[in-house]
Design an enzyme around this catalytic site. Structure first.
Site, mmCIF file in Angstrom:
data_model
loop_
_atom_site.group_PDB
_atom_site.id
_atom_site.type_symbol
_atom_site.label_atom_id
_atom_site.label_comp_id
_atom_site.label_asym_id
_atom_site.label_seq_id
_atom_site.Cartn_x
_atom_site.Cartn_y
_atom_site.Cartn_z
ATOM 1 N N ARG A 1 -3.783 -2.402 1.018
ATOM 2 C CA ARG A 1 -4.759 -2.524 2.120
ATOM 3 C C ARG A 1 -6.055 -3.188 1.650
ATOM 4 O O ARG A 1 -7.148 -2.825 2.070
ATOM 5 C CB ARG A 1 -5.054 -1.148 2.740
ATOM 6 N N SER B 1 -2.115 3.357 11.979
ATOM 7 C CA SER B 1 -2.249 4.468 11.032
ATOM 8 C C SER B 1 -3.725 4.704 10.738
ATOM 9 O O SER B 1 -4.442 3.784 10.344
ATOM 10 C CB SER B 1 -1.509 4.158 9.728
ATOM 11 N N GLU C 1 -8.016 4.337 7.008
ATOM 12 C CA GLU C 1 -7.519 2.970 6.901
ATOM 13 C C GLU C 1 -8.180 2.103 7.954
ATOM 14 O O GLU C 1 -8.398 0.913 7.773
ATOM 15 C CB GLU C 1 -5.999 2.944 7.081
#
Length: 307
Positions: free
Chosen positions: A179, A229, A299
């Site tokens: 990420r 998410s 996230e």
């Protein structure tokens, strides 16, 4: 909300179409979470040259800059975003196939790029078929699913610096990790992405994509607004499993809820504010840390000003 700089707007409108410039734009209409206050300026480039010109103008006027893709991995706070939001979506969504490579504008949706790859008999991008983002945003976050990630397929990226200079980077210079990409720290706007794929059997590619889609639809709350998410995967764990084991499925603050379908998602039940979402995130973090000793980190990107 800030006072609109009419000279800045006049210069923008000198080379952009009317629909490419919005003032006091409600960001709840431009994110998948359907949450967020107004952006002072919302601008949609239609080419790399336009993006460069827009960013040069923003820099010259000293206006704060926020770069946005499809708005699928962000929470815009309730007071909105000061300055200019430059959003890459359908005006920059062209996709072309050149042999085993695909060149896509930053605003192209991952599902469309995946479909183009499948139609051309190219394999490697099946994992991305259900990720609800743009390819520019996917590179920015090094998006991934089902054991695939953008790092495995990105060959090069064209971008524009905050000063309006064009750059081209090969994959090795993108610092792609979990990420993470170099674009999270350099402030550049991703404008075009080149993917390197492999020849495959179209029928097998489409079967794999259909399987991933069915699994996603069965497990994820796609019918409700969310930012995907909510938490990064902690080392050695799955965030959704930790949250579920803590008994937090269905936990609600205002209009924000830990999904009853997949505990890794915070969803907007229809009336959620950003403040609701933030309070719920903090409560989940606190309870999971208390129960399991594991720290969860968001996230989702949090943008703008709190009310």
């Amino acid at each position: 909300m800030c006072e609109i700089n009419e000279a800045f707007v006049s210069e923008l409108r000198g080379f952009l179409r009317p629909e490419q410039v919005m003032l006091h734009a409600p960001m709840c209409e431009h994110t998948t979470f359907k949450i967020g206050g107004e952006a002072d300026y919302l601008i949609f480039p239609a080419s790399v040259d336009e993006a460069a010109r827009i960013l040069r103008l923003i820099a010259r006027y000293g206006i704060a800059l926020t770069i946005l893709g499809n708005g699928s991995n962000v929470l815009v706070l309730d007071k909105g975003i000061r300055g200019a939001v430059v959003k890459f979506n359908h005006p920059m969504s062209a996709v072309r196939v050149e042999g085993e490579r695909i060149i896509a504008g930053a605003g192209a949706l991952l599902k469309d790029v995946s479909a183009a790859a499948a139609a051309a008999g190219l394999t490697g991008l099946e994992f991305a078929c259900g990720i609800p983002g743009s390819i520019g945003g996917a590179v920015f976050m090094n998006a991934g699913a089902y054991d695939g990630e953008m790092k495995n397929v990105v060959a090069a990226v064209r971008s524009v610096t905050p000063q309006g200079d064009c750059r081209e980077r090969q994959a090795a210079a993108l610092d792609l990790g979990y990420r993470h990409s170099v674009f999270q720290s350099n402030g550049e706007a991703i404008c075009e992405v080149t993917l390197s794929l492999q020849r495959g059997e179209r029928e097998a590619i489409e079967e794999k994509m259909a399987d991933f889609t069915a699994r996603r639809e069965a497990k994820q709350p796609l019918e409700m607004p969310s930012a995907g998410s909510t938490f990064k995967r902690p080392t050695g764990y799955y965030a959704g499993t930790l949250i579920q084991e803590t008994g937090l499925k269905g936990l609600t603050v205002g209009g924000a809820q830990v999904s009853t379908k997949h505990a890794g998602f915070v969803v907007n039940t229809g009336t959620a504010t950003a403040a609701d979402v933030l309070q719920l995130i903090r409560e989940v973090q606190h309870r999971v840390k208390e129960a399991h000793g594991v720290e969860l980190h968001p996230e989702v990107r949090i943008l703008g000003e709190e009310a």
